[in-house]
Motif scaffolding. Structure first.
Motif, PDB file in Angstrom:
ATOM      1  N   GLU A 191       1.096  -0.519  -0.037  1.00 25.08           N
ATOM      2  CA  GLU A 191       0.507   0.140   0.000  1.00 25.08           C
ATOM      3  C   GLU A 191       0.987   1.338  -0.371  1.00 25.08           C
ATOM      4  OE1 GLU A 191      -4.194  -1.380   1.963  1.00 25.08           O
ATOM      5  OE2 GLU A 191      -2.693  -0.747   3.477  1.00 25.08           O
ATOM      6  N   THR A 192       2.047   0.893  -0.439  1.00 23.81           N
ATOM      7  CA  THR A 192       3.007   2.173  -0.335  1.00 23.81           C
ATOM      8  C   THR A 192       3.711   2.667  -1.600  1.00 23.81           C
ATOM      9  OG1 THR A 192       3.454   1.596   2.095  1.00 23.81           O
ATOM     10  CG2 THR A 192       5.183   3.225   0.663  1.00 23.81           C
ATOM     11  N   ALA A 193       3.995   3.426  -2.478  1.00 24.38           N
ATOM     12  CA  ALA A 193       4.161   4.149  -3.529  1.00 24.38           C
ATOM     13  C   ALA A 193       4.820   5.151  -3.821  1.00 24.38           C
ATOM     14  CB  ALA A 193       3.020   3.696  -4.688  1.00 24.38           C
ATOM     15  N   TYR A 194       5.897   5.151  -4.844  1.00 25.34           N
ATOM     16  CA  TYR A 194       5.720   6.746  -5.414  1.00 25.34           C
ATOM     17  C   TYR A 194       5.456   6.750  -5.919  1.00 25.34           C
ATOM     18  CZ  TYR A 194       9.287  10.782  -7.052  1.00 25.34           C
ATOM     19  OH  TYR A 194       9.424  11.836  -7.786  1.00 25.34           O
ATOM     20  N   ASP A 195       4.770   8.358  -5.432  1.00 27.65           N
ATOM     21  CA  ASP A 195       3.300   8.947  -6.306  1.00 27.65           C
ATOM     22  C   ASP A 195       3.816   9.437  -7.261  1.00 27.65           C
ATOM     23  OD1 ASP A 195       0.708   9.792  -6.223  1.00 27.65           O
ATOM     24  OD2 ASP A 195       0.794  11.121  -4.824  1.00 27.65           O
ATOM     25  N   ALA A 196       4.076   8.490  -8.646  1.00 25.06           N
ATOM     26  CA  ALA A 196       4.524   9.355  -9.468  1.00 25.06           C
ATOM     27  C   ALA A 196       3.387  10.374 -10.454  1.00 25.06           C
ATOM     28  CB  ALA A 196       5.607   8.483 -10.411  1.00 25.06           C
ATOM     29  N   PRO A 197       2.925  11.381 -11.402  1.00 23.90           N
ATOM     30  CA  PRO A 197       2.456  11.705 -12.295  1.00 23.90           C
ATOM     31  C   PRO A 197       1.756  10.039 -13.218  1.00 23.90           C
ATOM     32  CG  PRO A 197       4.077  13.036 -12.203  1.00 23.90           C
ATOM     33  CD  PRO A 197       4.620  11.942 -11.424  1.00 23.90           C
ATOM     34  N   ASP A 198       1.732   9.023 -13.344  1.00 20.46           N
ATOM     35  CA  ASP A 198       1.913   8.080 -13.885  1.00 20.46           C
ATOM     36  C   ASP A 198       1.581   6.858 -13.642  1.00 20.46           C
ATOM     37  OD1 ASP A 198       3.959   7.598 -13.690  1.00 20.46           O
ATOM     38  OD2 ASP A 198       5.034   6.637 -15.008  1.00 20.46           O
ATOM     39  N   ARG A 199       1.240   7.191 -11.934  1.00 24.80           N
ATOM     40  CA  ARG A 199       0.887   5.702 -11.271  1.00 24.80           C
ATOM     41  C   ARG A 199      -0.485   6.229 -10.561  1.00 24.80           C
ATOM     42  NH1 ARG A 199       5.815   3.624  -7.479  1.00 24.80           N
ATOM     43  NH2 ARG A 199       7.050   2.459  -9.116  1.00 24.80           N
ATOM     44  N   ILE A 200      -1.622   4.981 -11.007  1.00 29.68           N
ATOM     45  CA  ILE A 200      -2.722   5.266  -9.884  1.00 29.68           C
ATOM     46  C   ILE A 200      -2.521   5.026  -8.723  1.00 29.68           C
ATOM     47  CG2 ILE A 200      -4.851   4.556 -10.767  1.00 29.68           C
ATOM     48  CD1 ILE A 200      -4.539   6.579 -12.230  1.00 29.68           C
ATOM     49  N   ILE A 201      -2.800   4.935  -7.684  1.00 28.73           N
ATOM     50  CA  ILE A 201      -3.081   4.275  -6.491  1.00 28.73           C
ATOM     51  C   ILE A 201      -3.440   4.703  -6.484  1.00 28.73           C
ATOM     52  CG2 ILE A 201      -1.927   4.357  -4.358  1.00 28.73           C
ATOM     53  CD1 ILE A 201       0.283   6.620  -5.418  1.00 28.73           C
TER      54      ILE A 201
END
Length: 489
Positions: free
Chosen positions: A212-222
């Motif tokens: 449930e953790t991610a680098y919040d890059a513009p091309d990522r859907i979280i």
């Protein structure tokens, strides 16, 4: 009769154990009462996790993850954690050092040749990690974000700030600077040959099953990511968009309280870092200039605080972004942890989240906690809305009786700017005068007062305010520069 007595004793012991197991933990009741009270005051919209001896004892979510769609928070809501990203970045650098891919004594110019030689050839990775580099902080540089918070900022613009003259001799003192961790992120990318987000996934998130953790890059859907909000004059409004690569390795990660607990547990063991690396990470090298009671380590503030009548080792860090505020506080000797993630904030550290941390910590150690009070700036906002400036300010004594004196003038300072931005600068100045009466030695309040007077075109009062700001804080270069322009003939 002896066997019967032994059997009876065993039965009684089992019953006592079962009763103890069934008895509710009074601390959990206290934690829930505290959290619920803060939510009722409008100060806690988000998620809370409290752990003891390495186990979660309290976890709950409050309020709305999305106000437009009325979507409630859950314990799986993902928040932008802002500067809590720095713990991940510091871990990546230490992992690369363990792998022999870099040395903490390396000069940053070895990895970022665009830096001026007088900076790149002097500042080490160690000094970036513990905020003793002296490199100017782009994140708080006046005007840097003006009208482009949501736009991609060229790397050259970051370097232009970082290449300004060093604020002090590297290693001589501490000053919090997001520039340090942006540079460290570029080091990670160069030494791994991968984007920061990919390195983060492969070296930390996947090994720890932090799904449930991610680098919040513009091309990522979280999935389950909260929307961010700003509270101004008692009302919520959507936070301005943020182009995450602008804050990158210093503030670009999103996570849940449950996933961050996994990082806490990994740091308590040896799964992520070797003991020597953890010793380096959790050494307080120099006094911090955020709150002044801890010291800078690598991605953490470390020191001791008196909690429930006893001095206890503390590892802590806060995160502040437009629309989000986060705070992690570890008491590593006891395996205790307090996590607070909120989807409200304007990029400045607010006192409420730190009061919550103190109350949760006291309750966790069994100390009684008084009910939280409303903030003075919230009460004052409501009173101004009902009665107008003069009547509200005349009633400050009664408001203070309800709120207590604030810890500092930051809340009132932010309120003043909110009134100014709403087209009511005179109200903002009146609020700043109140704040200055409560905190007469706070030079920043006079700096703000000067700015609002100047916006009104009152150069005489602006000059007086800036003069007082410089008297109280001689190192306030912004106030000194403006004052010089105002007094120059």
């Amino acid at each position: 009769m002896k066997p019967i007595r032994i059997a009876l004793a065993a039965v009684l012991a089992c019953l006592a154990g079962a009763a103890a197991a069934a008895a509710p933990d009074k601390r959990v009741q206290a934690l829930d009462r505290i959290a619920t009270s803060y939510h009722a005051l409008g100060q806690l919209d988000g998620a809370v996790l409290v752990a003891d001896n390495g186990k979660i004892v309290y976890q709950r979510a409050f309020g709305l993850a999305n106000r437009e769609w009325n979507v409630p928070h859950t314990t799986h809501t993902v928040f932008r954690i802002a500067s809590l990203t720095k713990q991940f970045t510091a871990t990546l650098i230490l992992q690369l050092a363990e792998q022999g891919k870099l040395s903490l004594d390396d000069k940053i110019g070895q990895y970022v040749p665009e830096l001026a030689p007088e900076i790149g050839n002097r500042v080490t990775l160690h000094q970036l990690l513990n905020h003793t580099s002296g490199i100017v902080d782009y994140a708080n540089f006046p005007g840097f974000w003006a009208n482009r918070l949501g736009e991609k900022v060229p790397k050259a613009d970051f370097l232009a700030i970082m290449n300004r003259p060093l604020e002090f001799e590297p290693g001589s003192q501490g000053h919090y600077s997001s520039s340090n961790y942006t540079l460290l992120g570029w080091v990670v990318e160069k030494q791994t040959g991968k984007p920061f987000g990919t390195a983060l996934d492969e070296m930390i998130l996947h090994p720890l099953a932090m799904r449930e953790t991610a680098y919040d890059a513009p091309d990522r859907i979280i999935p389950h990511k909260a929307s961010g909000y700003v509270r101004a004059l008692g009302s919520y409004q959507p936070a301005a968009p943020l182009w995450i690569p602008n804050v990158g390795a210093g503030g670009g990660v999103a996570s849940t309280v449950g996933d961050f607990f996994k990082l806490d547990r990994a740091l308590a063991g040896d799964k992520l870092l070797k003991p020597e690396s953890k010793r380096l990470m959790f050494t307080p090298y120099v006094k911090d200039d955020v709150w002044g009671d801890l010291g800078y380590g690598y991605g953490w503030l470390i020191g001791t605080r008196t909690i429930a009548g006893k001095a206890r080792l503390v590892h802590e860090h806060g995160g502040n972004a437009n629309g989000f505020r986060t705070l992690v506080t570890r008491y590593p000797e006891d395996g205790k942890l307090v996590l607070i993630f909120l989807n409200e904030g304007n990029g400045n550290k607010g006192p409420e989240i730190y009061r919550m941390r103190s109350d949760f910590s006291d309750a966790l150690y069994g100390k009684p906690v008084a009910p939280p009070k409303p903030s003075l700036h919230d009460l004052l906002t409501a009173e101004i809305r009902r009665k107008g400036d003069d009547a509200a300010l005349a009633n400050v004594t009664a408001l203070l009786a309800r709120s207590g004196k604030p810890d500092d003038g930051n809340g009132l300072n932010m309120l003043a700017y909110q009134y100014a931005e709403a087209g009511q600068p005179a109200t903002g100045i009146a609020v700043l005068k109140l704040a200055a009466s409560l905190f007469p030695q706070d030079g920043n309040l006079y700096d703000s007062m000067g700015e609002l007077y100047l916006a009104q075109g009152d150069k005489e009062k602006a000059t007086a305010a800036y003069q007082r700001a410089v008297e109280l804080e001689p190192k306030n270069t912004n106030a000194a520069e403006v004052l010089d322009k105002l007094t120059r003939k």
